[in-house]
Design an enzyme around this catalytic site. Structure first.
Site, PDB file in Angstrom:
ATOM      1  N   TYR A 214      16.223  30.303   4.377  1.00  0.00           N
ATOM      2  CA  TYR A 214      15.113  31.156   4.814  1.00  0.00           C
ATOM      3  C   TYR A 214      15.154  31.389   6.315  1.00  0.00           C
ATOM      4  CZ  TYR A 214      12.683  30.445   0.340  1.00  0.00           C
ATOM      5  OH  TYR A 214      12.338  30.430  -0.973  1.00  0.00           O
TER       6      TYR A 214
ATOM      7  N   LYS B 150       0.841  -1.206   0.000  1.00  0.00           N
ATOM      8  CA  LYS B 150       0.000   0.000   0.000  1.00  0.00           C
ATOM      9  C   LYS B 150       0.876   1.257   0.000  1.00  0.00           C
ATOM     10  CE  LYS B 150      -0.288  -0.305   5.046  1.00  0.00           C
ATOM     11  NZ  LYS B 150      -1.125  -0.744   6.188  1.00  0.00           N
TER      12      LYS B 150
END
Ligand code: PLP
Length: 377
Positions: free
Chosen positions: A264, A42
């Site tokens: 940043y 999955k």
């Protein structure tokens, strides 16, 4: 600017299919002769690529595939994979159509769902008793038995399995695991006595490695087949081999003087003269921003601290001297280089999460490149 030699892409997840095969064989060895292995693929094979992982797992000795969503079953069939598939998740009416259309087995815990399977052309169901996970399945063993009886009595529906799922299999010494196991046994064993062809299954990877009494007829192993440790310890200690490496390369190296910053928000400001290497991988690839000032990257076989903010497309690491890194050097975020190794478990510990989430987080921008012990697959 220097052009990189031998670096195909900015960021890549290299997946060793032979490692998946070996992990599956290792898990099967754990099971002895009795139980089958359902390889859980999955969430795109826990980030490794569902189709490639499924094929490798089948080659390694798995006989079933497990997915969560109907669409995942359909994708395996579209890739010409013919092994039995179990869809373990909840299904809406439309999704049930897709699952049955893919000839996948589905999970039932309600008589109306059995009727819906019959109304949609029929199929194989596995009845789920909720022995303590508290998500899907019924907590009422008498109701679960009624669902099983309804399945056998309904034209077109086959009662194929009886199952449960453990909540605490990865917590060593936890008593709840034993209670769940007992609840499951006292419901499922009498049911199996009446329906000898029933496939009983309960264990995930952790349960399979923890207690042979949880193996029954089949084990649903996900994380371990990728060489990730279900207990968040070193996979090597359980003979599991991580199949996935996350690599990038050094795209720039430059000096940084005291007071200058990287990234940043200026979350890293140099205190002494050093050099940073910029590596073109970021949270847009699935390298979580919470690794800001909290990660390491292997460059030339050394661990280098990730400094500054993880941005969408780049991270920066402190390499010290300009001799420690050159443009084009390989950078490893998960995997080994020389003597050093960064595991998904280590990254998970830094993030306060589990290894499952680390590999599932890898985004489609990162190409998956498959190999077999280093040879092209
Ligand atoms: C995902 C899943 C598994 C596999 O669990 P692992 O811990 O990855 O081995 C097994 N059973 C069910 C119901 C699942 O949802």
């Amino acid at each position: 600017m220097a052009v990189q030699q031998g670096v195909a892409v900015r960021a890549v997840a290299r997946v060793n299919l032979t490692a998946i095969e070996r992990n599956v064989a290792r898990m099967r060895h754990e099971l002895g002769a009795g139980a089958a292995l359902c390889a859980v693929v999955k969430a795109d094979g826990y980030g490794h690529g569902a189709v490639a992982a499924a094929r490798a797992a089948l080659d390694g000795g798995a006989s079933w595939l497990g997915v969560a969503a109907a669409q995942e079953a359909a994708a395996l069939r579209a890739a010409q994979i013919h092994a039995p598939i179990l869809v373990m998740g909840a299904l809406s009416a439309q999704e049930l159509d897709v699952a049955l259309g893919a000839d996948a087995d589905v999970i039932a815990w309600d008589e109306r769902f059995v009727a819906a399977v019959a109304a949609r052309g029929g199929g194989c169901v596995h009845v789920k008793l909720d022995t303590g996970m508290g998500r899907l399945g019924t907590r009422d063993s008498a109701a679960a038995t009624r669902v099983a009886i309804a399945a056998t009595a309904t034209e077109g529906v086959v009662l194929a399995g009886a199952m449960t799922h453990f909540a605490t299999a990865d917590e060593r010494g936890d008593a709840f695991f034993g209670q769940q196991l007992e609840r499951f046994e006292s419901w499922a064993l009498p049911l199996k006595a009446q329906h000898p062809s029933l496939i009983l299954h309960a264990a995930n990877s952790a349960a399979a490695l923890r207690d042979p009494a949880a193996h029954f007829d089949m084990v649903r192993a996900g994380v371990a087949i990728y060489g990730l440790d279900p207990f968040l310890e070193d996979p090597a200690a359980r003979d599991l081999e991580p199949a996935l490496e996350l690599r990038s390369y050094v795209a720039a190296v430059k000096p940084i003087a005291p007071g200058q910053s990287a990234g940043y928000g200026r979350r890293f400001v140099a205190r002494q003269p050093t050099h940073t290497a910029t590596i073109p991988i970021g949270y847009g690839d699935g390298v979580r921003r919470a690794l800001t000032n909290n990660g390491e990257v292997l460059v030339r076989g050394s661990r280098r601290p990730l400094v500054g903010t993880v941005s969408m497309d780049n991270v920066t690491v402190d390499v010290g001297t300009p001799a420690a890194a050159a443009v084009g050097d390989a950078a490893v975020l998960i995997g080994a280089q020389g003597e050093q190794r960064i595991t998904a478990e280590e990254v998970a510990q830094r993030l306060g999460t589990i290894n499952y989430e680390v590999t599932c987080a890898l985004l489609p921008r990162v190409p998956r490149v498959y190999h077999r012990d280093g040879k092209p697959a």
